[in-house]
Design a protein around this motif. Structure first.
Motif, PDB file in Angstrom:
ATOM      1  N   ILE A   1       4.135  -6.816 -11.112  1.00 54.71           N
ATOM      2  CA  ILE A   1       3.753  -6.367  -9.763  1.00 54.71           C
ATOM      3  C   ILE A   1       3.868  -4.844  -9.684  1.00 54.71           C
ATOM      4  O   ILE A   1       2.980  -4.175  -9.159  1.00 54.71           O
ATOM      5  N   ILE A   2       4.954  -4.335 -10.257  1.00 47.95           N
ATOM      6  CA  ILE A   2       5.170  -2.877 -10.242  1.00 47.95           C
ATOM      7  C   ILE A   2       4.097  -2.173 -11.075  1.00 47.95           C
ATOM      8  O   ILE A   2       3.506  -1.181 -10.662  1.00 47.95           O
ATOM      9  N   GLN A   3       3.860  -2.736 -12.236  1.00 50.54           N
ATOM     10  CA  GLN A   3       2.910  -2.115 -13.162  1.00 50.54           C
ATOM     11  C   GLN A   3       1.492  -2.065 -12.590  1.00 50.54           C
ATOM     12  O   GLN A   3       0.787  -1.083 -12.757  1.00 50.54           O
ATOM     13  N   HIS A   4       1.118  -3.146 -11.919  1.00 49.37           N
ATOM     14  CA  HIS A   4      -0.261  -3.242 -11.414  1.00 49.37           C
ATOM     15  C   HIS A   4      -0.347  -2.994  -9.920  1.00 49.37           C
ATOM     16  O   HIS A   4      -1.248  -3.526  -9.260  1.00 49.37           O
ATOM     17  N   LYS A   5       0.571  -2.214  -9.412  1.00 48.14           N
ATOM     18  CA  LYS A   5       0.577  -1.987  -7.962  1.00 48.14           C
ATOM     19  C   LYS A   5      -0.718  -1.341  -7.465  1.00 48.14           C
ATOM     20  O   LYS A   5      -1.152  -1.593  -6.350  1.00 48.14           O
ATOM     21  N   ASP A   6      -1.328  -0.550  -8.331  1.00 49.93           N
ATOM     22  CA  ASP A   6      -2.571   0.116  -7.934  1.00 49.93           C
ATOM     23  C   ASP A   6      -3.741  -0.869  -7.823  1.00 49.93           C
ATOM     24  O   ASP A   6      -4.756  -0.555  -7.216  1.00 49.93           O
TER      25      ASP A   6
ATOM     26  N   SER B   1       0.838  -1.209   0.000  1.00 48.30           N
ATOM     27  CA  SER B   1       0.000   0.000   0.000  1.00 48.30           C
ATOM     28  C   SER B   1       0.866   1.251   0.000  1.00 48.30           C
ATOM     29  O   SER B   1       0.572   2.212  -0.717  1.00 48.30           O
ATOM     30  N   ILE B   2       1.938   1.203   0.790  1.00 53.02           N
ATOM     31  CA  ILE B   2       2.854   2.361   0.824  1.00 53.02           C
ATOM     32  C   ILE B   2       3.488   2.557  -0.551  1.00 53.02           C
ATOM     33  O   ILE B   2       3.590   3.673  -1.045  1.00 53.02           O
ATOM     34  N   TYR B   3       3.870   1.435  -1.144  1.00 48.04           N
ATOM     35  CA  TYR B   3       4.491   1.534  -2.466  1.00 48.04           C
ATOM     36  C   TYR B   3       3.506   2.110  -3.489  1.00 48.04           C
ATOM     37  O   TYR B   3       3.879   2.935  -4.328  1.00 48.04           O
ATOM     38  N   ALA B   4       2.273   1.691  -3.379  1.00 50.25           N
ATOM     39  CA  ALA B   4       1.260   2.170  -4.332  1.00 50.25           C
ATOM     40  C   ALA B   4       0.916   3.638  -4.117  1.00 50.25           C
ATOM     41  O   ALA B   4       0.420   4.296  -5.025  1.00 50.25           O
TER      42      ALA B   4
END
Lengths: 259, 218
Positions: free
Chosen positions: B89-94, B40-43
Motif C-alpha cells: 500500500i505504501i509502495q503503490h500509494k501513487d 490522497s494526503i498521504y500520497a
C-alpha cells in the motif's frame, strides 16, 4: 439486496478481535515514514533532470569533439619520415637511445641542452668514454682548469687531432653510405616494375571474379614488396592457369625474396 | 498600568490560543476525512502525510489483519502477509485512484497476496464447487436460538470462528469481507472480480454451512 444474518453477525462480533503485533505496527509506520524520504527529492526531480541535461550536453559535445582534437594532436606529434639512407654512426649522437617519437626526441634535445649548460666535471668524466664525438665541444672540467698549462695544451692538441680524424671518417661514411643502399632500393623498384610488366603481359583478358581478385592481390603484394605472400599467390595462380608460363615471374620473385 | 499589562498579555495569548485551536481543528478534521482523502494526503507527501497514514492504518489494521488471519488461520504467516500488504500500500500509494474506495483497493491487494500465498503453499485457491448448483433464494431460517449467557456466547463465538476456518476458501472470503470488513456485496464483487449474484450465492451457502456446523458443535 442481501442482509447479514443477525444471529451469525452477533455471534461473529463476539469472536476474538485480534490485532497485529506492536512490532509490525512499528515496522509499517517506519516504512511509511521512509517512503517520504526519496519523494522529497522527487519535488526537485524536474530541476535535477534539467541540471543533468545541462551538464551532459557540454560533456557529450566535448566527447564528440575530442577525437578530432586527438587526431590533430597525433598528426602534429607524428615523427618526420625517417630517410631510407641510414645516418653515419659517427655523426649520430653515441648515447642516443632507440627512440623515434617526437616527444622523446624533443625531451632528449632539451636534456642535452641542459647538460651543456649545467654540466659538471664529474658528469663530463662519466660521459667521456661514450661521448667521443658529441662531447668534443664540452667545456673543460674544473679539475683540468686547475692543471698546468702544458697539460692543457697537450689535451687540446689531442682533441684537435681526434676531431679532424673523426670529421674525415664521417665524410667517408656519408659518401659511401648512399652508394651501398641506394642501388638496392632502385634495384627493388626496377624488379617490381619488371614484374608488373610481366603480370600485365601474362594476365588473360577474360577472368572469373576470383581469378581477377587473385591477380589484383598479386599486383598489390608486389607493389607492397610482400614477396613471400606474392610467391604463395603465384602458386595459386599456377594452379588456376596451368597453360600460362609463370616461370620468369617466379624466378624474379624468388631472387628478390632471397635478397 | 496594570490594566495595560493585562491587555498586553491578553493580546499575546490570542495568537497562541488561535494556533492551538487551529491545530485541534485540523487534527479533528483529519480524523473526519474519508479513507480516500487520507490516502490522497498521504500520497501528496506533505507534512500531514504521516498523520494521514496513521489514521488510515488505525482504521483498517484490525479488520485487514483479521481478514488475513481468518483466511489462512496461521498467525506467523498472517504477520508476514499483513506487513507485506501494508508495504505494498505504501509502495503503490501513487497508484491509488481516489474514485475507488480505499477498502476495495486494500482488500484487492490482500486477496492477491492470499492467492499468491495459497499458490506457494501448493494449495489451489478453491473455487466454489457449489457455484454450479442452482441458486435458491431461501433466506436463512435461523433454526437455532443463541444462549443468553455470556459464557455460552463465548463458546459459541469460538465455535463459529472454527467453523469459519473450515469453510471453502471462496465462501470464507465472502463471509469475512461481509462480516469482518463491513463491505457491501458490490464492493466484494469488485474485489473478487465476480458477479454480484455469485457473491450473494456464496454468502448464503457460507451461512447455511456455518449454521449446520454450529448445530453439530453446540
Amino acid at each position: 439486496m442481501i442482509n447479514k444474518d443477525p444471529n451469525i453477525d452477533k455471534l461473529y462480533q463476539d469472536t476474538d478481535k485480534a490485532q497485529p503485533p506492536k512490532a509490525i505496527d512499528d515496522a509499517i509506520m517506519a516504512r511509511a515514514q521512509q517512503a517520504h524520504q526519496p519523494t522529497r527529492l522527487g519535488r526537485l526531480r524536474p530541476w535535477l533532470a534539467a541540471a543533468s541535461v545541462l551538464l551532459a550536453v557540454p560533456i557529450l559535445w566535448l566527447m564528440l569533439e575530442q577525437p578530432e582534437l586527438q587526431q590533430a594532436r597525433q598528426e602534429s606529434l607524428q615523427p618526420e619520415p625517417v630517410p631510407s639512407v641510414p645516418m653515419s654512426t659517427d655523426s649520430a649522437k653515441p648515447n642516443a637511445k632507440a627512440k623515434t617519437s617526437a616527444d622523446t626526441i624533443d625531451l632528449q634535445d632539451s636534456e642535452t641542452d641542459q647538460d651543456t649548460i649545467t654540466v659538471t666535471g664529474s658528469r663530463l668524466r662519466h660521459q667521456e668514454p661514450e661521448s667521443d664525438a658529441a662531447g668534443l665541444e664540452a667545456p673543460a672540467p674544473a679539475e683540468k682548469k686547475r692543471a698546468t698549462a702544458k697539460e692543457v695544451q697537450q689535451d687540446n692538441q689531442a682533441f684537435s687531432e681526434l676531431k679532424t680524424e673523426q670529421e674525415a671518417m664521417a665524410e667517408d661514411n656519408m659518401a659511401s653510405a648512399p652508394a651501398s643502399y641506394v642501388p638496392l632500393n632502385t634495384q627493388m623498384q626496377q624488379t617490381a616494375e619488371a614484374m608488373t610488366d610481366l603480370i600485365a603481359r601474362l594476365k588473360p583478358e577474360v577472368l572469373a571474379e576470383t581469378e581477377q581478385a587473385m591477380w589484383q592481390g598479386l599486383q598489390q603484394q608486389i607493389n607492397q614488396q610482400q614477396w613471400q605472400q606474392s610467391l604463395k599467390t603465384l602458386q595459386q595462380l599456377k594452379q588456376s592457369h596451368p597453360d600460362i608460363n609463370f616461370e620468369p615471374l617466379n624466378a624474379l620473385l624468388k631472387n628478390i625474396s632471397t635478397d | 498600568m496594570g490594566k495595560a499589562m493585562n491587555h498586553f498579555v491578553f493580546d499575546l495569548n490570542i495568537p497562541l490560543y488561535n494556533g492551538f485551536m487551529l491545530r485541534r481543528v485540523k487534527r479533528a478534521s483529519m480524523t473526519q476525512k474519508s479513507d480516500a482523502q487520507l490516502m490522497s494526503i498521504y500520497a501528496q507527501n506533505n507534512i500531514h502525510s504521516q498523520r494521514a497514514f496513521n489514521i488510515l492504518y488505525e482504521r483498517h489494521k484490525g479488520p485487514l489483519y483479521r481478514f488475513v488471519l481468518k483466511s489462512i488461520n496461521n498467525e506467523t504467516q498472517t504477520d508476514e502477509l499483513f506487513q507485506d500488504l501494508w508495504f505494498r500500500i505504501i509502495q503503490h500509494k501513487d497508484r491509488f485512484n481516489p474514485k475507488q474506495t480505499f477498502t476495495t483497493w486494500a482488500y484487492t491487494i490482500a486477496r492477491r497476496l492470499l492467492i499468491d500465498y495459497y499458490r506457494k503453499q501448493g494449495r489451489r485457491y478453491q473455487q466454489s464447487y457449489d457455484d454450479a448448483l442452482p441458486e435458491h433464494n431461501d433466506e436463512p431460517s435461523g433454526e437455532y436460538t443463541l444462549p443468553e449467557q455470556v459464557l455460552q456466547q463465548k463458546r459459541h463465538a469460538k465455535a463459529l470462528q472454527k467453523a469459519v476456518t473450515e469453510l471453502p476458501a471462496d465462501q470464507r472470503e465472502v463471509f469475512l469481507l461481509f462480516h469482518e470488513s463491513d463491505l457491501t456485496i458490490q464492493q466484494i464483487a469488485d474485489i473478487t472480480d465476480q458477479p454480484k449474484e455469485r457473491i450473494k450465492s456464496r454468502y448464503r451457502y457460507a451461512v447455511k454451512k456455518l449454521k449446520n456446523t454450529l448445530q453439530v458443535l453446540l
